[in-house]
Design a protein around this motif. Structure first.
Motif, PDB file in Angstrom:
ATOM      1  N   ALA A 175     -18.104 -37.094  -7.713  1.00 55.65           N
ATOM      2  CA  ALA A 175     -19.383 -36.395  -7.603  1.00 55.65           C
ATOM      3  C   ALA A 175     -20.500 -37.128  -8.334  1.00 55.65           C
ATOM      4  CB  ALA A 175     -19.250 -34.979  -8.151  1.00 55.65           C
ATOM      5  N   ASN A 176     -20.159 -37.987  -9.289  1.00 54.08           N
ATOM      6  CA  ASN A 176     -21.167 -38.743 -10.036  1.00 54.08           C
ATOM      7  C   ASN A 176     -21.350 -40.160  -9.498  1.00 54.08           C
ATOM      8  OD1 ASN A 176     -21.746 -36.677 -11.938  1.00 54.08           O
ATOM      9  ND2 ASN A 176     -19.855 -37.158 -13.025  1.00 54.08           N
ATOM     10  N   GLU A 177     -20.685 -40.487  -8.395  1.00 54.57           N
ATOM     11  CA  GLU A 177     -20.769 -41.827  -7.827  1.00 54.57           C
ATOM     12  C   GLU A 177     -21.720 -41.848  -6.635  1.00 54.57           C
ATOM     13  OE1 GLU A 177     -16.097 -43.015  -8.798  1.00 54.57           O
ATOM     14  OE2 GLU A 177     -16.796 -42.844  -6.731  1.00 54.57           O
ATOM     15  N   GLU A 178     -22.389 -42.969  -6.465  1.00 53.12           N
ATOM     16  CA  GLU A 178     -23.201 -43.172  -5.264  1.00 53.12           C
ATOM     17  C   GLU A 178     -22.483 -44.166  -4.372  1.00 53.12           C
ATOM     18  OE1 GLU A 178     -27.099 -45.609  -4.409  1.00 53.12           O
ATOM     19  OE2 GLU A 178     -27.688 -43.629  -5.166  1.00 53.12           O
ATOM     20  N   TRP A 179     -22.006 -43.697  -3.257  1.00 51.61           N
ATOM     21  CA  TRP A 179     -21.307 -44.549  -2.296  1.00 51.61           C
ATOM     22  C   TRP A 179     -22.293 -45.209  -1.349  1.00 51.61           C
ATOM     23  CZ3 TRP A 179     -15.691 -43.793  -0.571  1.00 51.61           C
ATOM     24  CH2 TRP A 179     -14.914 -43.361  -1.642  1.00 51.61           C
ATOM     25  N   HIS A 180     -23.388 -44.516  -1.076  1.00 54.62           N
ATOM     26  CA  HIS A 180     -24.423 -45.055  -0.202  1.00 54.62           C
ATOM     27  C   HIS A 180     -25.732 -44.348  -0.514  1.00 54.62           C
ATOM     28  CE1 HIS A 180     -26.682 -45.998   3.501  1.00 54.62           C
ATOM     29  NE2 HIS A 180     -25.876 -47.048   3.585  1.00 54.62           N
ATOM     30  N   ALA A 181     -26.837 -45.065  -0.358  1.00 57.55           N
ATOM     31  CA  ALA A 181     -28.143 -44.500  -0.701  1.00 57.55           C
ATOM     32  C   ALA A 181     -28.477 -43.272   0.147  1.00 57.55           C
ATOM     33  CB  ALA A 181     -29.226 -45.558  -0.539  1.00 57.55           C
ATOM     34  N   GLN A 182     -27.930 -43.202   1.373  1.00 57.52           N
ATOM     35  CA  GLN A 182     -28.245 -42.096   2.275  1.00 57.52           C
ATOM     36  C   GLN A 182     -27.131 -41.045   2.339  1.00 57.52           C
ATOM     37  OE1 GLN A 182     -31.298 -42.068   3.518  1.00 57.52           O
ATOM     38  NE2 GLN A 182     -31.652 -44.042   2.527  1.00 57.52           N
ATOM     39  N   GLN A 183     -26.209 -41.073   1.414  1.00 57.69           N
ATOM     40  CA  GLN A 183     -25.072 -40.159   1.474  1.00 57.69           C
ATOM     41  C   GLN A 183     -25.500 -38.693   1.375  1.00 57.69           C
ATOM     42  OE1 GLN A 183     -22.986 -41.559  -2.048  1.00 57.69           O
ATOM     43  NE2 GLN A 183     -23.533 -39.722  -3.174  1.00 57.69           N
ATOM     44  N   LYS A 184     -24.625 -37.827   1.905  1.00 56.22           N
ATOM     45  CA  LYS A 184     -24.831 -36.379   1.819  1.00 56.22           C
ATOM     46  C   LYS A 184     -23.580 -35.775   1.185  1.00 56.22           C
ATOM     47  CE  LYS A 184     -27.314 -36.633   6.224  1.00 56.22           C
ATOM     48  NZ  LYS A 184     -27.306 -36.205   7.652  1.00 56.22           N
ATOM     49  N   ALA A 185     -23.761 -34.796   0.356  1.00 53.72           N
ATOM     50  CA  ALA A 185     -22.590 -34.244  -0.336  1.00 53.72           C
ATOM     51  C   ALA A 185     -22.834 -32.799  -0.747  1.00 53.72           C
ATOM     52  CB  ALA A 185     -22.250 -35.088  -1.561  1.00 53.72           C
ATOM     53  N   HIS A 186     -21.737 -32.063  -0.889  1.00 59.19           N
ATOM     54  CA  HIS A 186     -21.833 -30.714  -1.440  1.00 59.19           C
ATOM     55  C   HIS A 186     -20.453 -30.277  -1.945  1.00 59.19           C
ATOM     56  CE1 HIS A 186     -20.433 -29.722   2.682  1.00 59.19           C
ATOM     57  NE2 HIS A 186     -19.846 -28.689   2.094  1.00 59.19           N
ATOM     58  N   TRP A 187     -20.476 -29.321  -2.855  1.00 58.14           N
ATOM     59  CA  TRP A 187     -19.245 -28.757  -3.407  1.00 58.14           C
ATOM     60  C   TRP A 187     -18.769 -27.621  -2.510  1.00 58.14           C
ATOM     61  CZ3 TRP A 187     -16.661 -30.613  -7.637  1.00 58.14           C
ATOM     62  CH2 TRP A 187     -17.341 -31.522  -8.451  1.00 58.14           C
ATOM     63  N   ARG A 188     -17.468 -27.565  -2.313  1.00 52.52           N
ATOM     64  CA  ARG A 188     -16.886 -26.426  -1.601  1.00 52.52           C
ATOM     65  C   ARG A 188     -16.513 -25.340  -2.616  1.00 52.52           C
ATOM     66  NH1 ARG A 188     -13.210 -28.018   3.616  1.00 52.52           N
ATOM     67  NH2 ARG A 188     -14.815 -29.231   4.736  1.00 52.52           N
ATOM     68  N   ASP A 189     -16.346 -24.137  -2.114  1.00 52.71           N
ATOM     69  CA  ASP A 189     -16.071 -22.999  -3.004  1.00 52.71           C
ATOM     70  C   ASP A 189     -14.770 -23.152  -3.781  1.00 52.71           C
ATOM     71  OD1 ASP A 189     -18.407 -21.844  -2.150  1.00 52.71           O
ATOM     72  OD2 ASP A 189     -17.445 -20.606  -0.606  1.00 52.71           O
ATOM     73  N   ASP A 190     -13.821 -23.905  -3.213  1.00 53.42           N
ATOM     74  CA  ASP A 190     -12.518 -24.061  -3.888  1.00 53.42           C
ATOM     75  C   ASP A 190     -12.496 -25.223  -4.880  1.00 53.42           C
ATOM     76  OD1 ASP A 190     -12.626 -26.191  -2.175  1.00 53.42           O
ATOM     77  OD2 ASP A 190     -10.830 -25.679  -1.028  1.00 53.42           O
ATOM     78  N   GLY A 191     -13.677 -25.816  -5.170  1.00 58.94           N
ATOM     79  CA  GLY A 191     -13.761 -26.893  -6.156  1.00 58.94           C
ATOM     80  C   GLY A 191     -13.631 -28.284  -5.577  1.00 58.94           C
ATOM     81  N   ARG A 192     -13.342 -28.371  -4.267  1.00 61.52           N
ATOM     82  CA  ARG A 192     -13.276 -29.687  -3.647  1.00 61.52           C
ATOM     83  C   ARG A 192     -14.684 -30.199  -3.347  1.00 61.52           C
ATOM     84  NH1 ARG A 192      -9.155 -29.216   1.263  1.00 61.52           N
ATOM     85  NH2 ARG A 192     -10.364 -27.275   1.581  1.00 61.52           N
ATOM     86  N   TYR A 193     -14.771 -31.514  -3.131  1.00 62.04           N
ATOM     87  CA  TYR A 193     -16.076 -32.167  -2.982  1.00 62.04           C
ATOM     88  C   TYR A 193     -16.120 -32.885  -1.634  1.00 62.04           C
ATOM     89  CZ  TYR A 193     -20.106 -35.122  -4.282  1.00 62.04           C
ATOM     90  OH  TYR A 193     -21.315 -35.751  -4.343  1.00 62.04           O
TER      91      TYR A 193
END
Length: 327
Positions: free
Chosen positions: A262-280
């Motif tokens: 969650a603290n890493e940047e894989w790509h400048a245009q990446q999209k991310a969010h946390w799921r309710d069960d703690g997965r990313y």
């Protein structure tokens, strides 16, 4: 007012007034006689400022180097930094040295670094200690012959074309190309050259360690705007970011792995969010799956590719092949 600011102030006073008495300098700088004497001595001895004492006018001035009465236009460096800024620049130099193959960059930057350390004066030892306490650990670095790095860097600055003999690892073939350098890229401890290849009539990315021979040409290089470089070479994932078609991969990381990812940047245009069960959940664009697959595999069973059937099949095949080695 720190010392570098005083140096700048002294230069301005001597420039604007021509000759300034010791008492006038003290009043302007608000320092003790001993401090002003040390500053003047340092400017003369360490920064080669031609400051002389004029007995006739009872003050200090710049001495003209050609025997005329007019002082030279520039005696001191035109750019001054505070001590905090100098420490930051020296630290940056140490970080850059961690990317440097054969000391090429350090060799060219060393005169500036020596001057920056000299500007610190009594704190010079502190600066050197600071640099020793900044360490860059590079793994799997592919070293580049200094002659190639300097030649390509010079051609890039001068906007000249270069002839290359290049080894292409994917098909193990050697080819000769004429290219127009556009950008040097350091990615994961390896240097690359983004260039317009006149043989293939398009932008290409060359690993500098795969350059077998390079020769400068006098022909003017073709210019490519930075926005076009970014659009064509940086749109996808990693060093294989170029490509006409860009797809999106959706990666689902376990709750444990998510603490780091969650603290890493894989790509400048990446999209991310946390799921309710703690997965990313992380979405990244890619055009060539080679490097993306390698990064997915290093997370083992902590990540799952979802939705992209072609990428899922590729990852599954590589896992099966790897498992046979340990069966």
């Amino acid at each position: 007012m720190d010392r570098t600011e005083r140096f700048y102030k002294i230069e301005l006073l001597l420039r604007s007034r021509g000759c300034v008495s010791f008492d006038a300098l003290r009043a302007e700088l608000d320092v003790s006689p001993a401090t002003l004497k040390r500053d003047l001595q340092y400017l003369r001895d360490r920064l080669s400022a031609p400051i002389v004492y004029d007995r006739f006018d009872n003050g200090y001035r710049f001495e003209a180097g050609d025997g005329s009465t007019k002082a030279p236009r520039q005696e001191l460096p035109g750019v001054w930094f505070s001590e905090t800024e100098i420490h930051a620049l020296l630290t940056m130099h140490q970080l850059l040295a961690g990317l440097d193959d054969d000391g090429v960059l350090a060799r060219h930057l060393q005169p500036m670094m020596d001057k920056l350390q000299g500007m610190l004066g009594a704190d010079e030892s502190e600066a050197r200690e600071l640099m020793r306490r900044v360490k860059v650990i590079s793994t799997a670095r592919r070293r580049v012959p200094s002659r190639h790095f300097e030649l390509l860097g010079s051609a890039l600055v001068q906007r000249k074309r270069v002839w290359l003999r290049y080894f292409k690892r994917s098909d193990r073939r050697v080819s000769e190309r004429e290219v127009s350098p556009q950008r040097l890229v350091n990615y994961r401890n390896t240097w690359y050259l983004d260039a317009w290849c006149h043989a293939s009539d398009g932008l290409r990315r060359f690993a500098l360690d795969a350059v077998q021979e390079a020769r400068p040409l006098e022909t003017k290089a073709r210019h490519v705007a930075v926005k076009d470089l970014e659009a064509q070479l940086d749109a996808g994932y990693g060093i294989y970011g170029g490509g006409a078609k860009v797809s999106w991969a959706t990666l689902l990381f376990s709750a444990e792995a998510a603490q780091w990812v969650a603290n890493e940047e894989w790509h400048a245009q990446q999209k991310a969010h946390w799921r309710d069960d703690g997965r990313y959940e992380l979405q990244v664009p890619y055009s060539d799956p080679t490097e993306l697959a390698m990064d997915i595999l290093r997370h083992g069973d902590s990540v799952e590719v979802i939705g992209d059937k072609a990428l899922v099949a590729s990852i599954a095949q590589r896992l099966r092949q790897a498992s046979r080695l340990y069966a």
